[in-house]
Design a protein around this motif. Structure first.
Motif, PDB file in Angstrom:
ATOM      1  N   ASP A   3      -4.690  -7.655   9.079  1.00 28.42           N
ATOM      2  CA  ASP A   3      -4.724  -8.663  10.256  1.00 28.42           C
ATOM      3  C   ASP A   3      -5.004  -7.861  11.308  1.00 28.42           C
ATOM      4  O   ASP A   3      -5.867  -8.268  12.245  1.00 28.42           O
ATOM      5  CB  ASP A   3      -3.495  -9.533  10.215  1.00 28.42           C
ATOM      6  CG  ASP A   3      -3.661 -10.670  11.115  1.00 28.42           C
ATOM      7  OD1 ASP A   3      -4.475 -11.418  10.764  1.00 28.42           O
ATOM      8  OD2 ASP A   3      -2.657 -11.147  12.039  1.00 28.42           O
ATOM      9  N   GLN A   6      -8.520  -6.534  11.543  1.00 31.57           N
ATOM     10  CA  GLN A   6      -9.607  -7.597  11.687  1.00 31.57           C
ATOM     11  C   GLN A   6      -9.814  -8.075  13.355  1.00 31.57           C
ATOM     12  O   GLN A   6     -10.918  -8.058  13.635  1.00 31.57           O
ATOM     13  CB  GLN A   6      -9.177  -9.060  10.889  1.00 31.57           C
ATOM     14  CG  GLN A   6      -9.569  -8.803   9.436  1.00 31.57           C
ATOM     15  CD  GLN A   6      -9.012 -10.162   8.625  1.00 31.57           C
ATOM     16  OE1 GLN A   6      -8.061 -10.828   9.047  1.00 31.57           O
ATOM     17  NE2 GLN A   6      -9.729 -10.485   7.600  1.00 31.57           N
ATOM     18  N   TRP A   7      -8.372  -8.185  13.818  1.00 29.78           N
ATOM     19  CA  TRP A   7      -8.492  -8.785  15.209  1.00 29.78           C
ATOM     20  C   TRP A   7      -8.766  -7.584  16.320  1.00 29.78           C
ATOM     21  O   TRP A   7      -8.997  -7.944  17.380  1.00 29.78           O
ATOM     22  CB  TRP A   7      -7.140  -9.699  15.447  1.00 29.78           C
ATOM     23  CG  TRP A   7      -7.272 -10.866  14.817  1.00 29.78           C
ATOM     24  CD1 TRP A   7      -6.447 -11.283  13.754  1.00 29.78           C
ATOM     25  CD2 TRP A   7      -7.939 -11.994  15.158  1.00 29.78           C
ATOM     26  NE1 TRP A   7      -6.686 -12.335  13.267  1.00 29.78           N
ATOM     27  CE2 TRP A   7      -7.551 -13.035  14.219  1.00 29.78           C
ATOM     28  CE3 TRP A   7      -8.696 -12.287  16.216  1.00 29.78           C
ATOM     29  CZ2 TRP A   7      -8.172 -14.450  14.286  1.00 29.78           C
ATOM     30  CZ3 TRP A   7      -9.268 -13.659  16.072  1.00 29.78           C
ATOM     31  CH2 TRP A   7      -8.971 -14.691  15.337  1.00 29.78           C
ATOM     32  N   SER A  42     -12.536 -16.941  12.835  1.00 26.60           N
ATOM     33  CA  SER A  42     -11.589 -17.157  11.886  1.00 26.60           C
ATOM     34  C   SER A  42     -11.512 -16.644  10.716  1.00 26.60           C
ATOM     35  O   SER A  42     -12.271 -16.692   9.588  1.00 26.60           O
ATOM     36  CB  SER A  42     -11.539 -18.829  11.444  1.00 26.60           C
ATOM     37  OG  SER A  42     -10.590 -19.241  10.750  1.00 26.60           O
ATOM     38  N   PRO A  43     -10.761 -15.229  10.554  1.00 26.00           N
ATOM     39  CA  PRO A  43     -11.097 -14.492   9.493  1.00 26.00           C
ATOM     40  C   PRO A  43     -10.530 -15.264   8.109  1.00 26.00           C
ATOM     41  O   PRO A  43      -9.750 -16.095   8.312  1.00 26.00           O
ATOM     42  CB  PRO A  43     -10.377 -13.373   9.617  1.00 26.00           C
ATOM     43  CG  PRO A  43      -9.943 -13.396  11.101  1.00 26.00           C
ATOM     44  CD  PRO A  43     -10.099 -14.615  11.480  1.00 26.00           C
ATOM     45  N   LYS A  45      -8.498 -16.278   5.020  1.00 32.08           N
ATOM     46  CA  LYS A  45      -6.796 -16.201   4.687  1.00 32.08           C
ATOM     47  C   LYS A  45      -6.703 -15.067   3.406  1.00 32.08           C
ATOM     48  O   LYS A  45      -7.430 -14.840   2.642  1.00 32.08           O
ATOM     49  CB  LYS A  45      -6.263 -17.608   4.305  1.00 32.08           C
ATOM     50  CG  LYS A  45      -6.649 -17.776   3.026  1.00 32.08           C
ATOM     51  CD  LYS A  45      -5.821 -18.942   2.465  1.00 32.08           C
ATOM     52  CE  LYS A  45      -6.001 -19.324   1.121  1.00 32.08           C
ATOM     53  NZ  LYS A  45      -4.919 -20.041   0.365  1.00 32.08           N
ATOM     54  N   PHE A  46      -5.551 -14.549   3.537  1.00 33.79           N
ATOM     55  CA  PHE A  46      -4.926 -13.884   2.239  1.00 33.79           C
ATOM     56  C   PHE A  46      -4.205 -14.545   1.599  1.00 33.79           C
ATOM     57  O   PHE A  46      -3.532 -15.367   1.911  1.00 33.79           O
ATOM     58  CB  PHE A  46      -3.959 -12.606   2.874  1.00 33.79           C
ATOM     59  CG  PHE A  46      -4.792 -11.441   3.963  1.00 33.79           C
ATOM     60  CD1 PHE A  46      -5.902 -10.897   3.603  1.00 33.79           C
ATOM     61  CD2 PHE A  46      -4.570 -11.778   5.454  1.00 33.79           C
ATOM     62  CE1 PHE A  46      -6.316  -9.858   4.479  1.00 33.79           C
ATOM     63  CE2 PHE A  46      -5.245 -10.875   6.336  1.00 33.79           C
ATOM     64  CZ  PHE A  46      -6.264 -10.012   5.773  1.00 33.79           C
ATOM     65  N   GLN A  75      -5.067 -20.168  10.516  1.00 32.03           N
ATOM     66  CA  GLN A  75      -4.550 -18.833   9.836  1.00 32.03           C
ATOM     67  C   GLN A  75      -5.198 -18.949   8.251  1.00 32.03           C
ATOM     68  O   GLN A  75      -5.240 -18.034   7.636  1.00 32.03           O
ATOM     69  CB  GLN A  75      -3.159 -18.809   9.644  1.00 32.03           C
ATOM     70  CG  GLN A  75      -2.607 -18.256  11.013  1.00 32.03           C
ATOM     71  CD  GLN A  75      -1.121 -17.940  10.801  1.00 32.03           C
ATOM     72  OE1 GLN A  75      -0.427 -18.304  10.175  1.00 32.03           O
ATOM     73  NE2 GLN A  75      -0.738 -17.353  12.015  1.00 32.03           N
TER      74      GLN A  75
END
Length: 134
Positions: A3, A6-7, A42-43, A45-46, A75
Protein backbone atom coordinates in the motif's frame (compact mmCIF):
# COMPACT_ATOMS: atom_id res chain seq x y z
CA UNK A 1 4.14 -2.33 2.60
CA UNK A 2 2.56 -2.70 -0.86
CA UNK A 3 0.00 0.00 0.00
CA UNK A 4 2.82 2.42 0.90
CA UNK A 5 4.69 1.61 -2.32
CA UNK A 6 1.55 2.24 -4.38
CA UNK A 7 0.65 5.57 -2.77
CA UNK A 8 4.12 6.95 -2.05
CA UNK A 9 6.10 5.72 -5.08
CA UNK A 10 4.12 4.22 -7.94
CA UNK A 11 1.27 6.74 -8.15
CA UNK A 12 3.26 9.99 -7.66
CA UNK A 13 6.35 8.90 -9.59
CA UNK A 14 4.78 7.01 -12.51
CA UNK A 15 1.02 7.40 -12.73
CA UNK A 16 0.77 11.15 -12.07
CA UNK A 17 3.48 12.17 -14.58
CA UNK A 18 2.08 9.84 -17.26
CA UNK A 19 -1.41 11.28 -16.66
CA UNK A 20 -0.06 14.83 -16.91
CA UNK A 21 1.80 14.03 -20.17
CA UNK A 22 -1.28 12.31 -21.58
CA UNK A 23 -3.66 15.20 -20.80
CA UNK A 24 -1.14 17.78 -22.08
CA UNK A 25 -0.79 15.84 -25.36
CA UNK A 26 -4.59 15.53 -25.68
CA UNK A 27 -4.95 19.27 -25.03
CA UNK A 28 -2.21 20.13 -27.54
CA UNK A 29 -3.96 17.93 -30.13
CA UNK A 30 -7.23 19.78 -29.48
CA UNK A 31 -9.01 16.73 -28.07
CA UNK A 32 -9.81 18.24 -24.65
CA UNK A 33 -10.53 21.88 -23.69
CA UNK A 34 -8.00 22.08 -20.85
CA UNK A 35 -4.97 20.04 -19.77
CA UNK A 36 -6.10 20.18 -16.14
CA UNK A 37 -8.24 17.05 -16.02
CA UNK A 38 -8.80 15.80 -12.46
CA UNK A 39 -8.01 12.19 -11.71
CA UNK A 40 -8.66 9.94 -8.73
CA UNK A 41 -6.32 7.01 -8.24
CA UNK A 42 -7.74 3.73 -7.03
CA UNK A 43 -5.22 0.88 -6.87
CA UNK A 44 -6.58 -2.67 -7.00
CA UNK A 45 -7.58 -4.27 -3.74
CA UNK A 46 -5.55 -6.91 -2.00
CA UNK A 47 -7.10 -10.27 -1.28
CA UNK A 48 -7.87 -10.53 2.40
CA UNK A 49 -6.32 -13.19 4.57
CA UNK A 50 -9.38 -13.16 6.81
CA UNK A 51 -12.27 -11.51 4.89
CA UNK A 52 -14.71 -11.76 7.81
CA UNK A 53 -12.41 -9.86 10.17
CA UNK A 54 -11.68 -7.28 7.47
CA UNK A 55 -15.42 -6.81 6.83
CA UNK A 56 -16.10 -6.37 10.54
CA UNK A 57 -13.23 -3.85 10.79
CA UNK A 58 -14.67 -1.91 7.83
CA UNK A 59 -18.13 -1.97 9.41
CA UNK A 60 -16.71 -0.67 12.68
CA UNK A 61 -14.81 2.08 10.85
CA UNK A 62 -17.95 3.20 9.02
CA UNK A 63 -20.15 3.06 12.13
CA UNK A 64 -17.58 4.93 14.25
CA UNK A 65 -17.23 7.65 11.63
CA UNK A 66 -13.51 7.14 10.98
CA UNK A 67 -14.19 6.11 7.37
CA UNK A 68 -17.00 6.60 4.91
CA UNK A 69 -18.73 3.90 2.93
CA UNK A 70 -17.24 5.43 -0.23
CA UNK A 71 -13.72 5.10 1.21
CA UNK A 72 -14.25 1.44 2.06
CA UNK A 73 -15.64 0.73 -1.42
CA UNK A 74 -12.71 2.57 -3.05
CA UNK A 75 -10.23 0.58 -0.95
CA UNK A 76 -11.65 -2.54 -2.56
CA UNK A 77 -10.77 -1.19 -6.00
CA UNK A 78 -14.31 -0.29 -7.06
CA UNK A 79 -15.99 2.97 -8.00
CA UNK A 80 -18.20 4.07 -5.05
CA UNK A 81 -20.73 5.86 -7.28
CA UNK A 82 -21.15 2.79 -9.49
CA UNK A 83 -21.50 0.45 -6.50
CA UNK A 84 -24.08 2.68 -4.78
CA UNK A 85 -26.06 3.03 -8.02
CA UNK A 86 -26.03 -0.75 -8.37
CA UNK A 87 -27.22 -1.18 -4.78
CA UNK A 88 -30.01 1.37 -5.32
CA UNK A 89 -31.14 -0.39 -8.51
CA UNK A 90 -31.12 -3.77 -6.80
CA UNK A 91 -33.07 -2.43 -3.80
CA UNK A 92 -35.62 -0.82 -6.12
CA UNK A 93 -36.12 -4.15 -7.95
CA UNK A 94 -36.49 -6.05 -4.68
CA UNK A 95 -39.00 -3.49 -3.37
CA UNK A 96 -40.98 -3.54 -6.62
CA UNK A 97 -41.24 -7.32 -6.44
CA UNK A 98 -42.07 -7.27 -2.72
CA UNK A 99 -39.02 -9.37 -1.88
CA UNK A 100 -37.23 -9.10 1.45
CA UNK A 101 -33.87 -10.85 1.71
CA UNK A 102 -32.31 -11.47 5.09
CA UNK A 103 -29.22 -9.66 3.77
CA UNK A 104 -31.14 -6.36 3.42
CA UNK A 105 -30.24 -4.17 6.42
CA UNK A 106 -33.08 -1.78 5.55
CA UNK A 107 -35.59 -4.49 6.39
CA UNK A 108 -33.90 -7.17 8.49
CA UNK A 109 -31.65 -7.14 11.55
CA UNK A 110 -28.36 -8.99 11.74
CA UNK A 111 -30.15 -11.94 13.34
CA UNK A 112 -32.74 -12.18 10.54
CA UNK A 113 -35.66 -10.54 12.36
CA UNK A 114 -37.75 -7.85 10.71
CA UNK A 115 -36.63 -4.32 11.56
CA UNK A 116 -38.99 -2.67 14.01
CA UNK A 117 -38.92 0.61 12.06
CA UNK A 118 -39.48 -1.01 8.64
CA UNK A 119 -42.41 0.82 7.02
CA UNK A 120 -43.11 -2.19 4.78
CA UNK A 121 -43.57 -4.41 7.83
CA UNK A 122 -45.80 -1.95 9.70
CA UNK A 123 -49.29 -3.44 9.86
CA UNK A 124 -50.77 -0.86 12.20
CA UNK A 125 -52.73 2.03 10.82
CA UNK A 126 -53.61 5.23 12.52
CA UNK A 127 -57.35 5.70 12.99
CA UNK A 128 -58.84 8.59 11.09
CA UNK A 129 -59.09 11.71 13.19
CA UNK A 130 -62.59 12.66 14.21
CA UNK A 131 -63.95 16.09 14.82
CA UNK A 132 -66.13 15.65 17.88
CA UNK A 133 -67.20 18.29 20.30
CA UNK A 134 -67.96 17.33 23.85
Amino acid sequence: MIDAVQWQLFIPMLCAPVWRWFTEAAWAAGRIPTPDVPVEWSPPKFEAVDPQKDAMANLLSIRSGTMTLAEVIAQQGRNPDAVLAEIAATNAKLDALGLVLDSDPRRVTKTGSAQSNDPAADTTTDPAPTDQQD
